[in-house]
Motif scaffolding. Structure first.
Motif, mmCIF file in Angstrom:
data_model
loop_
_atom_site.group_PDB
_atom_site.id
_atom_site.type_symbol
_atom_site.label_atom_id
_atom_site.label_comp_id
_atom_site.label_asym_id
_atom_site.label_seq_id
_atom_site.Cartn_x
_atom_site.Cartn_y
_atom_site.Cartn_z
ATOM 1 N N LEU A 108 42.212 43.602 53.848
ATOM 2 C CA LEU A 108 40.805 43.953 53.685
ATOM 3 C C LEU A 108 40.543 44.612 52.329
ATOM 4 C CD1 LEU A 108 40.092 45.333 57.274
ATOM 5 C CD2 LEU A 108 39.206 43.217 56.274
ATOM 6 N N CYS A 109 41.482 45.444 51.856
ATOM 7 C CA CYS A 109 41.316 46.062 50.540
ATOM 8 C C CYS A 109 41.234 45.001 49.449
ATOM 9 C CB CYS A 109 42.474 47.016 50.250
ATOM 10 S SG CYS A 109 42.428 48.574 51.156
ATOM 11 N N LEU A 184 50.154 43.074 37.504
ATOM 12 C CA LEU A 184 49.233 42.268 38.302
ATOM 13 C C LEU A 184 47.799 42.418 37.800
ATOM 14 C CD1 LEU A 184 50.647 42.933 41.896
ATOM 15 C CD2 LEU A 184 50.759 40.790 40.624
ATOM 16 N N THR A 185 47.420 43.650 37.478
ATOM 17 C CA THR A 185 46.059 43.885 36.987
ATOM 18 C C THR A 185 45.793 43.124 35.698
ATOM 19 O OG1 THR A 185 46.020 46.079 38.018
ATOM 20 C CG2 THR A 185 44.434 45.665 36.264
ATOM 21 N N ASP A 186 46.770 43.118 34.802
ATOM 22 C CA ASP A 186 46.581 42.480 33.495
ATOM 23 C C ASP A 186 46.766 40.967 33.516
ATOM 24 O OD1 ASP A 186 46.001 44.845 32.224
ATOM 25 O OD2 ASP A 186 48.053 45.219 31.569
ATOM 26 N N ASN A 187 47.640 40.469 34.413
ATOM 27 C CA ASN A 187 48.088 39.074 34.280
ATOM 28 C C ASN A 187 47.882 38.182 35.497
ATOM 29 O OD1 ASN A 187 49.528 39.376 31.572
ATOM 30 N ND2 ASN A 187 50.564 40.943 32.788
ATOM 31 N N ARG A 201 43.309 42.664 42.689
ATOM 32 C CA ARG A 201 43.316 42.395 44.128
ATOM 33 C C ARG A 201 44.725 42.074 44.634
ATOM 34 N NH1 ARG A 201 38.156 42.226 45.921
ATOM 35 N NH2 ARG A 201 36.524 41.899 44.355
ATOM 36 N N TRP A 202 45.572 41.531 43.765
ATOM 37 C CA TRP A 202 46.941 41.226 44.179
ATOM 38 C C TRP A 202 47.774 42.490 44.362
ATOM 39 C CZ3 TRP A 202 47.714 36.494 45.866
ATOM 40 C CH2 TRP A 202 46.852 35.481 45.419
#
Length: 534
Positions: A108-109, A184-187, A201-202
């Motif tokens: 859900l997050c 994950l945020t960057d790529n 989101r990952w």
């Protein structure tokens, strides 16, 4: 068993008289709970480096702290309940339940804000806060179940090396979390069926495959030893915990920013928390099986170790939650690089946790190691609080290493001291109490430091960047700090300077908390760790 005979249970039912597991079963059980603990620890750190990007997408810097607070709050108030349930029904079903709830919350997050504002809940930021609360309900079972299972398997004298191993595992997760979260945020932004899935989101979706592995190991490798506590859950006490800490955390979060400290709303919340605390004490004094056994507070080791753990958890959150924010907004690092900036701290934590755990098992003493760690921590935070925009890479590394070395001993040894001071029949409750104080310290720490950050920015931005026209939107200020090319030179320096002052002020507060924790640690009685035949 009648309450008047409870305190003599250890002598009548020594650990060596209990049903034994084979060495192979112990190793498999240890592996199973380590997988669970890693899952729990990873999620506490993986989100930190993603938060600036999350806020930029979902908006709402003023609700920054609540993303962490919601997770810690629900995880905290459920810890004593899970500890009691584990004593009643065994550890495995409770840990499995926690993993399932945790994975549902993670999914859900990851979906927060994908479908726009939702009825009742509201925008994506509100959704994320709610779903993090659900995730926390599951997480409350993970660490508590892991530490209590180890207490079931090994006597205190043997637990030192495992406490150190668990501390090292936390350090490993703390190292991997920021790095993985930043990468994950960057790529990891991808396009699926024409829809853009943002990389942050990952950070939540990555829990799903790890959770499947954890569930498999738990269901196939962890024996479910029957509970040894004939009591029932103190639901009234659990309700009073919620009634005490929810208004307290709300007051700390909105005080001085959303509402003045002396406003009726903030004062009312503090009064509600005080009333809840009074009712909690009244209920627990009369409960047959209290969720927070007040009798345990008569033991000075239990009381002082938990108090020190509470203060240390607050100080730790002031560094771990806000150092990545500082690295990105003041030093201009990417999310990945900001995660890497935490590596020295986590490496020092991992090293000292393992070494001190083994030394505790060898010497059967915990206090000298806790005192030594406290001295190193004070030195490390003192130097960390003096960083600035001009601080170089290597200059920051040695400061973070010192902080990590000082934090390491407390990761497992405070909990070991508490377990060593109670009867076996109360291992689950005592372990849960330790986890409760650690998590409530973390929860209050996030709320307090979040409020201090917002108040600090509200004070500094108008002084340092007057061309912004006051502070109509702190989220806008954060976005400008992440994209300084949009500003003229003077305003850019002012915005970065405001974040520099506001965040380093948090480190000085963390130093004060660590100093108080050190004084409390000095007063903890030094007791020899019990062996298998004690």
């Amino acid at each position: 068993m009648p309450r008047r005979r409870w305190r003599h249970c250890w002598r009548r039912v020594p650990l060596h008289a209990l049903p034994e597991l084979t060495p192979g079963q112990r190793r498999l059980s240890l592996f199973a709970v380590m997988v669970v603990l890693f899952l729990s620890a990873l999620d506490q750190t993986i989100v930190a480096t993603a938060m600036p990007r999350i806020i930029a997408d979902l908006q709402g810097l003023e609700r920054y702290a609540w993303v962490g607070t919601a997770y810690l709050l629900t995880g905290t108030v459920t810890v004593p309940i899970y500890g009691k349930l584990g004593d009643l029904y065994g550890r495995r079903p409770i840990i499995v339940l926690g993993v399932l709830i945790f994975l549902a919350g993670s999914m859900l997050c990851g979906l927060a804000g994908e479908f726009g504002p939702l009825p009742v809940i509201g925008d994506g930021m509100n959704q994320l806060i709610l779903f993090r609360a659900i995730q926390g309900i599951g997480a409350g079972a993970l660490a508590t179940g892991a530490f209590a299972t180890v207490a079931d398997l090994f006597p205190p004298a043997e637990r030192g090396k495992y406490a150190g191993l668990f501390g090292a595992l936390f350090g490993l997760a703390s190292v991997a979390g920021p790095l993985l979260g930043g990468w994950l945020t960057d790529n990891a932004t991808v396009v699926l069926f024409g829809h853009v899935v943002a990389g942050w989101r990952w950070v939540f979706y990555v829990n799903l495959p790890l959770g499947v592995v954890a569930l498999f190991v738990l269901m196939t490798k962890l024996p479910n030893r029957p509970g040894n506590d004939p009591g029932r859950i103190d639901w009234a006490g659990a309700g009073m915990l919620l009634a005490t800490f929810v208004p307290l955390l709300l007051a700390l979060s909105i005080g001085g920013h959303v509402r003045p400290w002396g406003s009726p709303e903030v004062v009312g919340l503090f009064l509600a928390a005080l009333l809840g605390l009074g009712l909690l004490l009244w209920v627990e004094q009369r409960a047959d099986n209290p969720v927070v056994p007040l009798a345990l507070f008569g033991d000075p080791v239990f009381t002082r170790a938990n108090l020190a753990l509470f203060l240390m958890a607050m100080a730790f959150m002031g560094i771990a939650m806000f150092f990545p924010l500082y690295a990105q907004l003041v030093w201009g690092l990417s999310a990945t690089a900001a995660g890497s900036a935490l590596l020295p701290l986590m490496g020092g934590l991992l090293f000292s946790s393992i070494v001190c755990g083994r030394l505790a098992s060898r010497t059967r003493q915990y206090k000298p190691l806790l005192v030594g760690g406290g001295v190193v921590l004070l030195i490390g935070i003192f130097f960390l609080a003096q960083i600035g925009p001009e601080t170089g890479k290597w200059d920051s590394i040695w400061r973070m290493v010192l902080v990590g070395l000082g934090l390491g001993p407390g990761q497992g040894l405070y909990n070991l001291a508490v377990q060593n001071s109670v009867l076996r029949e109360r291992i689950g409750v005592a372990t849960a109490s330790g986890q409760f104080f650690r998590q409530i310290g973390s929860t209050i720490g996030v709320a307090v430091f979040g409020a201090l950050l917002v108040n600090g920015l509200a004070r500094e931005l108008p002084l340092r960047a007057p061309l912004l026209g006051g502070v109509p939107d702190l989220g806008q200020a954060q976005a400008l700090a992440m994209h300084p090319e949009r500003l003229d030179a003077a305003t850019r320096v002012g915005v970065i300077g405001a974040f520099d002052v506001a965040v380093t002020h948090l480190f000085w507060v963390a130093l004060g908390l660590a100093a108080v924790a050190f004084v409390v640690t000095l007063t903890i009685p030094a007791r020899t760790l019990r062996g298998r035949d004690d």
